[in-house]
Enzyme design. Structure first.
Site, short mmCIF file in Angstrom:
data_model
loop_
_atom_site.label_atom_id
_atom_site.label_comp_id
_atom_site.label_asym_id
_atom_site.label_seq_id
_atom_site.Cartn_x
_atom_site.Cartn_y
_atom_site.Cartn_z
N ARG A 58 9.71 5.63 45.30
CA ARG A 58 9.27 7.03 45.42
C ARG A 58 7.79 7.16 45.77
O ARG A 58 7.35 8.21 46.23
CB ARG A 58 9.65 7.80 44.15
CG ARG A 58 11.12 8.23 44.18
CD ARG A 58 11.62 8.71 42.86
NE ARG A 58 12.05 7.62 42.02
CZ ARG A 58 11.99 7.61 40.70
NH1 ARG A 58 11.53 8.64 40.06
NH2 ARG A 58 12.42 6.55 40.04
N GLU A 95 9.17 1.74 31.67
CA GLU A 95 9.63 2.53 30.53
C GLU A 95 11.07 2.11 30.18
O GLU A 95 11.49 2.19 29.04
CB GLU A 95 9.58 4.02 30.89
CG GLU A 95 9.77 4.96 29.73
CD GLU A 95 9.77 6.43 30.16
OE1 GLU A 95 9.62 6.71 31.35
OE2 GLU A 95 9.96 7.28 29.28
#
Ligand code: AMP
Length: 170
Positions: A58, A95
């Protein structure tokens, strides 16, 4: 234009407990997309980068139009095994998992000022790996540009003390 209106929250993706910030509504909205790139370009202009390094995948979506808008070149920071020429490699913790990133050794002329771009900073582990890679090329980091910053995860604390621009904070 409120960019918050174009970010969708998806609970428990890609695994339970993660609130995924989905940028696809923003990408599909012509004015919001253009405004995002223009605003990011405006806010990082003072950092005077020579190149944009965008993090797969992204970071490519925003990094390339940003580079075009600013009249700069772009280099992809990619997942392992994707870049064809000699690479540097750095491991990082996400994460939700661990991975490795690579950058072409000749991505930038030595001494270039490089702006690291991704859609979102969470723990900062991914961007920190990009820092390691850019430094290995002999270039310096001009700063960081993100669309979204998850402030509760304090990802900034995992990055060097350099300018960090984020358009939205959650
Ligand atoms: P981190 O290394 O923890 O800063 O994670 C940043 C990377 O993971 C970015 O490439 C993001 O696209 C992705 N990411 C992490 N957390 C989220 C989230 N809650 N929503 C969307 N993308 C995320």
């Amino acid at each position: 234009m409120d960019l918050n209106d174009h970010i969708r929250e998806i609970p428990d993706f890609p695994k339970p407990g993660i609130l995924f910030r989905d940028i696809t509504p923003l990408l599909s909205h012509p004015e919001a997309l253009r405004y995002t790139v223009d605003l990011l370009a405006e806010q990082v202009a003072d950092l005077k980068p020579d190149y944009i390094a965008g993090i797969e995948s992204r970071g490519f979506i925003f990094g390339v139009p940003l580079a075009c808008r600013m009249g700069l070149g772009f280099a992809p920071v990619r997942k392992p095994g994707k870049l064809p020429a000699a690479t540097y490699s750095a491991e990082y913790v996400l994460e939700y998992g661990t991975d490795r990133l690579e950058l072409h050794q000749d991505a930038f002329p030595s001494g270039s000022r490089v702006l690291i771009v991704d859609d979102l900073i969470a723990t900062g582990g991914t961007a920190a790996a990009a820092v390691e890679l850019v430094k290995k090329t002999g270039s310096e980091i001009a700063g960081f540009g993100f669309i979204i910053e998850l402030t509760g995860l304090a990802g900034r604390n995992n990055l060097p003390d350099l300018p960090i621009v984020s358009l939205l904070q959650y």
